[in-house]
Scaffold this motif. Sequence first.
Motif, PDB file in Angstrom:
ATOM      1  N   GLY A  37     -13.789  -5.449   4.702  1.00  0.00           N
ATOM      2  CA  GLY A  37     -13.273  -6.120   3.323  1.00  0.00           C
ATOM      3  C   GLY A  37     -11.885  -6.728   3.142  1.00  0.00           C
ATOM      4  N   TRP A  38     -11.388  -5.830   4.158  1.00  0.00           N
ATOM      5  CA  TRP A  38      -9.781  -6.883   3.962  1.00  0.00           C
ATOM      6  C   TRP A  38     -10.251  -8.270   4.739  1.00  0.00           C
ATOM      7  CZ3 TRP A  38      -5.161  -6.837   2.135  1.00  0.00           C
ATOM      8  CH2 TRP A  38      -4.268  -7.623   1.850  1.00  0.00           C
ATOM      9  N   ALA A  39     -10.547  -8.969   5.255  1.00  0.00           N
ATOM     10  CA  ALA A  39     -10.563 -10.378   5.729  1.00  0.00           C
ATOM     11  C   ALA A  39     -11.824 -10.870   5.066  1.00  0.00           C
ATOM     12  CB  ALA A  39     -11.744 -10.358   6.987  1.00  0.00           C
ATOM     13  N   ALA A  40     -12.504 -10.461   3.681  1.00  0.00           N
ATOM     14  CA  ALA A  40     -12.973 -11.293   2.561  1.00  0.00           C
ATOM     15  C   ALA A  40     -12.331 -11.485   1.327  1.00  0.00           C
ATOM     16  CB  ALA A  40     -14.458 -10.358   2.174  1.00  0.00           C
ATOM     17  N   ALA A  41     -11.609 -10.871   1.153  1.00  0.00           N
ATOM     18  CA  ALA A  41     -10.164 -10.344   0.531  1.00  0.00           C
ATOM     19  C   ALA A  41      -9.656 -11.614   0.651  1.00  0.00           C
ATOM     20  CB  ALA A  41      -9.370  -9.272  -0.030  1.00  0.00           C
ATOM     21  N   VAL A  42      -9.325 -11.641   2.136  1.00  0.00           N
ATOM     22  CA  VAL A  42      -8.157 -13.315   2.479  1.00  0.00           C
ATOM     23  C   VAL A  42      -8.705 -14.134   2.418  1.00  0.00           C
ATOM     24  CG1 VAL A  42      -6.708 -13.579   4.158  1.00  0.00           C
ATOM     25  CG2 VAL A  42      -6.961 -11.397   4.128  1.00  0.00           C
ATOM     26  N   ARG A  43      -9.880 -14.197   2.316  1.00  0.00           N
ATOM     27  CA  ARG A  43     -10.737 -15.275   2.310  1.00  0.00           C
ATOM     28  C   ARG A  43     -10.562 -16.008   0.969  1.00  0.00           C
ATOM     29  NH1 ARG A  43     -14.698 -13.184   6.777  1.00  0.00           N
ATOM     30  NH2 ARG A  43     -15.374 -12.834   4.862  1.00  0.00           N
ATOM     31  N   ALA A  44     -10.909 -15.196   0.564  1.00  0.00           N
ATOM     32  CA  ALA A  44     -10.933 -15.484  -1.714  1.00  0.00           C
ATOM     33  C   ALA A  44      -9.417 -15.899  -1.566  1.00  0.00           C
ATOM     34  CB  ALA A  44     -11.238 -14.282  -2.056  1.00  0.00           C
ATOM     35  N   ASN A  45      -8.411 -14.715  -1.381  1.00  0.00           N
ATOM     36  CA  ASN A  45      -6.854 -15.198  -1.606  1.00  0.00           C
ATOM     37  C   ASN A  45      -6.075 -15.278  -0.165  1.00  0.00           C
ATOM     38  OD1 ASN A  45      -4.426 -15.207  -2.669  1.00  0.00           O
ATOM     39  ND2 ASN A  45      -4.306 -13.126  -4.049  1.00  0.00           N
ATOM     40  N   PRO A  46      -5.669 -16.403   0.451  1.00  0.00           N
ATOM     41  CA  PRO A  46      -5.075 -16.947   1.092  1.00  0.00           C
ATOM     42  C   PRO A  46      -3.676 -16.291   1.784  1.00  0.00           C
ATOM     43  CG  PRO A  46      -6.821 -18.010   1.428  1.00  0.00           C
ATOM     44  CD  PRO A  46      -6.246 -17.861   0.032  1.00  0.00           C
ATOM     45  N   ALA A  47      -3.111 -15.987  -0.487  1.00  0.00           N
ATOM     46  CA  ALA A  47      -2.198 -15.537  -0.550  1.00  0.00           C
ATOM     47  C   ALA A  47      -1.821 -13.878  -0.029  1.00  0.00           C
ATOM     48  CB  ALA A  47      -1.571 -16.139  -1.403  1.00  0.00           C
ATOM     49  N   LEU A  48      -2.725 -13.313   0.114  1.00  0.00           N
ATOM     50  CA  LEU A  48      -2.472 -11.362   0.497  1.00  0.00           C
ATOM     51  C   LEU A  48      -2.336 -11.785   1.703  1.00  0.00           C
ATOM     52  CD1 LEU A  48      -5.834 -10.483  -0.768  1.00  0.00           C
ATOM     53  CD2 LEU A  48      -3.523 -10.546  -1.621  1.00  0.00           C
ATOM     54  N   PHE A  49      -1.562 -10.798   1.338  1.00  0.00           N
ATOM     55  CA  PHE A  49      -0.687 -10.127   2.972  1.00  0.00           C
ATOM     56  C   PHE A  49      -0.742  -8.908   3.386  1.00  0.00           C
ATOM     57  CE2 PHE A  49       4.079  -8.801   4.646  1.00  0.00           C
ATOM     58  CZ  PHE A  49       3.607  -9.111   5.942  1.00  0.00           C
ATOM     59  N   ASP A  50      -1.176  -8.017   4.802  1.00  0.00           N
ATOM     60  CA  ASP A  50      -1.396  -7.050   5.275  1.00  0.00           C
ATOM     61  C   ASP A  50       0.045  -6.563   5.482  1.00  0.00           C
ATOM     62  OD1 ASP A  50      -2.741  -4.674   5.847  1.00  0.00           O
ATOM     63  OD2 ASP A  50      -3.470  -5.155   7.322  1.00  0.00           O
ATOM     64  N   GLY A  51       0.789  -6.254   4.516  1.00  0.00           N
ATOM     65  CA  GLY A  51       2.498  -5.666   4.847  1.00  0.00           C
ATOM     66  C   GLY A  51       1.984  -4.005   4.521  1.00  0.00           C
ATOM     67  N   PRO A  52       3.424  -3.428   4.765  1.00  0.00           N
ATOM     68  CA  PRO A  52       3.416  -2.108   4.979  1.00  0.00           C
ATOM     69  C   PRO A  52       3.202  -1.415   3.962  1.00  0.00           C
ATOM     70  CG  PRO A  52       5.503  -3.492   5.563  1.00  0.00           C
ATOM     71  CD  PRO A  52       4.913  -4.114   5.765  1.00  0.00           C
ATOM     72  N   VAL A  53       3.400  -0.361   3.505  1.00  0.00           N
ATOM     73  CA  VAL A  53       3.382   0.465   1.759  1.00  0.00           C
ATOM     74  C   VAL A  53       3.507   2.160   1.882  1.00  0.00           C
ATOM     75  CG1 VAL A  53       1.949  -1.651   0.686  1.00  0.00           C
ATOM     76  CG2 VAL A  53       1.320   0.467   2.025  1.00  0.00           C
ATOM     77  N   ALA A  54       4.372   2.466   1.314  1.00  0.00           N
ATOM     78  CA  ALA A  54       3.904   3.131   1.204  1.00  0.00           C
ATOM     79  C   ALA A  54       3.807   4.281   0.380  1.00  0.00           C
ATOM     80  CB  ALA A  54       5.388   3.860   1.000  1.00  0.00           C
ATOM     81  N   ALA A  55       2.084   5.207   0.931  1.00  0.00           N
ATOM     82  CA  ALA A  55       0.577   5.088   0.665  1.00  0.00           C
ATOM     83  C   ALA A  55       1.072   7.009  -0.580  1.00  0.00           C
ATOM     84  CB  ALA A  55      -0.291   4.674   1.101  1.00  0.00           C
ATOM     85  N   LEU A  56       0.505   7.118  -1.157  1.00  0.00           N
ATOM     86  CA  LEU A  56       0.117   8.468  -2.319  1.00  0.00           C
ATOM     87  C   LEU A  56      -0.519   9.240  -1.401  1.00  0.00           C
ATOM     88  CD1 LEU A  56       1.083  11.215  -4.284  1.00  0.00           C
ATOM     89  CD2 LEU A  56      -0.320   9.178  -5.836  1.00  0.00           C
ATOM     90  N   THR A  57      -0.457  10.673  -1.072  1.00  0.00           N
ATOM     91  CA  THR A  57      -1.462  11.101  -0.498  1.00  0.00           C
ATOM     92  C   THR A  57      -1.744  12.564  -1.139  1.00  0.00           C
ATOM     93  OG1 THR A  57      -0.092  12.202   1.112  1.00  0.00           O
ATOM     94  CG2 THR A  57      -1.186  10.314   1.931  1.00  0.00           C
ATOM     95  N   GLY A  58      -0.545  13.277  -2.117  1.00  0.00           N
ATOM     96  CA  GLY A  58      -0.489  13.899  -2.855  1.00  0.00           C
ATOM     97  C   GLY A  58       0.310  14.296  -3.457  1.00  0.00           C
ATOM     98  N   PHE A  59       0.561  15.030  -4.666  1.00  0.00           N
ATOM     99  CA  PHE A  59       2.134  15.267  -4.825  1.00  0.00           C
ATOM    100  C   PHE A  59       1.824  16.634  -6.242  1.00  0.00           C
ATOM    101  CE2 PHE A  59      -1.212  13.519  -8.226  1.00  0.00           C
ATOM    102  CZ  PHE A  59      -1.165  13.916 -10.061  1.00  0.00           C
ATOM    103  N   GLU A  60       2.502  17.659  -6.221  1.00  0.00           N
ATOM    104  CA  GLU A  60       2.384  18.680  -6.982  1.00  0.00           C
ATOM    105  C   GLU A  60       3.235  18.778  -7.900  1.00  0.00           C
ATOM    106  OE1 GLU A  60       2.953  23.647  -5.809  1.00  0.00           O
ATOM    107  OE2 GLU A  60       2.605  22.617  -4.914  1.00  0.00           O
ATOM    108  N   ARG A  61       3.399  19.407  -9.369  1.00  0.00           N
ATOM    109  CA  ARG A  61       3.794  19.591 -10.194  1.00  0.00           C
ATOM    110  C   ARG A  61       4.629  20.949 -10.224  1.00  0.00           C
ATOM    111  NH1 ARG A  61       1.233  16.855 -15.177  1.00  0.00           N
ATOM    112  NH2 ARG A  61       3.894  16.900 -16.227  1.00  0.00           N
ATOM    113  N   ASP A  62       5.461  20.965 -11.222  1.00  0.00           N
ATOM    114  CA  ASP A  62       5.799  22.382 -11.642  1.00  0.00           C
ATOM    115  C   ASP A  62       6.406  22.931 -13.085  1.00  0.00           C
ATOM    116  OD1 ASP A  62       9.044  22.278 -11.443  1.00  0.00           O
ATOM    117  OD2 ASP A  62       9.224  22.186  -9.421  1.00  0.00           O
ATOM    118  N   ASP A  63       6.698  24.169 -13.317  1.00  0.00           N
ATOM    119  CA  ASP A  63       6.597  24.500 -14.705  1.00  0.00           C
ATOM    120  C   ASP A  63       7.649  24.073 -15.059  1.00  0.00           C
ATOM    121  OD1 ASP A  63       4.392  25.045 -14.681  1.00  0.00           O
ATOM    122  OD2 ASP A  63       5.102  27.478 -14.745  1.00  0.00           O
ATOM    123  N   ALA A  64       8.732  23.787 -14.384  1.00  0.00           N
ATOM    124  CA  ALA A  64      10.398  23.289 -13.964  1.00  0.00           C
ATOM    125  C   ALA A  64      10.720  21.765 -14.416  1.00  0.00           C
ATOM    126  CB  ALA A  64      11.342  23.982 -13.120  1.00  0.00           C
TER     127      ALA A  64
END
Length: 238
Positions: free
Chosen positions: A32-59
């Motif tokens: 899928g990534w290879a297809a996306a890059v063929r469609a838009n060669p400017a895409l860059f597979d750089g590092p990201v900080a990705a969300l895996t979960g969160f929790e809110r509290d009452d305060a």
Amino acid sequence: MTAELWDVSRLRFAETAPPVLTAAQRTTMDHGWAAAVRANPALFDGPVAALTGFERDDAGGLSVSWTRLTYRFRVLRGLPDAPAVASLFVAVLQPCDDGRLLVGRMSSTTSAPGRWQPPGGTLEPPGDGAALDLDALRVHAARELAEETGSDAPADALVAGPVVRGARGTLGFLFSAPPRPARELRERHAELARAEIASGVDPEFDRVLLIGSLSELRSLPGPLASYLELAAGRFFGA
């Protein structure tokens, strides 16, 4: 899911291990990534900080779990049984001194061509040994503001605002920059765009506008970032 704004009094981050993919999931992601890059060669597979979960509290506290990935993991969105990860991002509300708000239109070579949004971008992970915290978010937000608009507000001048829950499960951190004269904002973006085009690089924003109301925002030609109307409504006091 609709976008939400959360007022947060306390923010905590905890790094977690990257998700484990099956061989089939990894193959699907890579193809899928290879297809996306063929469609838009400017895409860059750089590092990201990705969300895996969160929790809110009452305060008003928010605890965020994150992991180190690269952009290609976005391909897994919507794939059955794929690990649940989403984007973390920062965004800056940049006002001008007459009360209007700057928004930019993403260029055709970005991952969201034609979308209107505030300056900002996907969060990058901190370097080895560095913490992901509010100060790191503020530094990243200032860098995105400069890279996309040419406006050089120092990081410590950015004021933390609400947290954004985007329509696709993304989590964003809003900051407000000090007001600048409208002419300065336009000229700085124009100068940045000229320099980038001269060096063979497409600007991230192919156009910037200063909007004075929600009705002006809604009349923009093209899609809006899912949270932009809520953030602008907060800015304009609506």
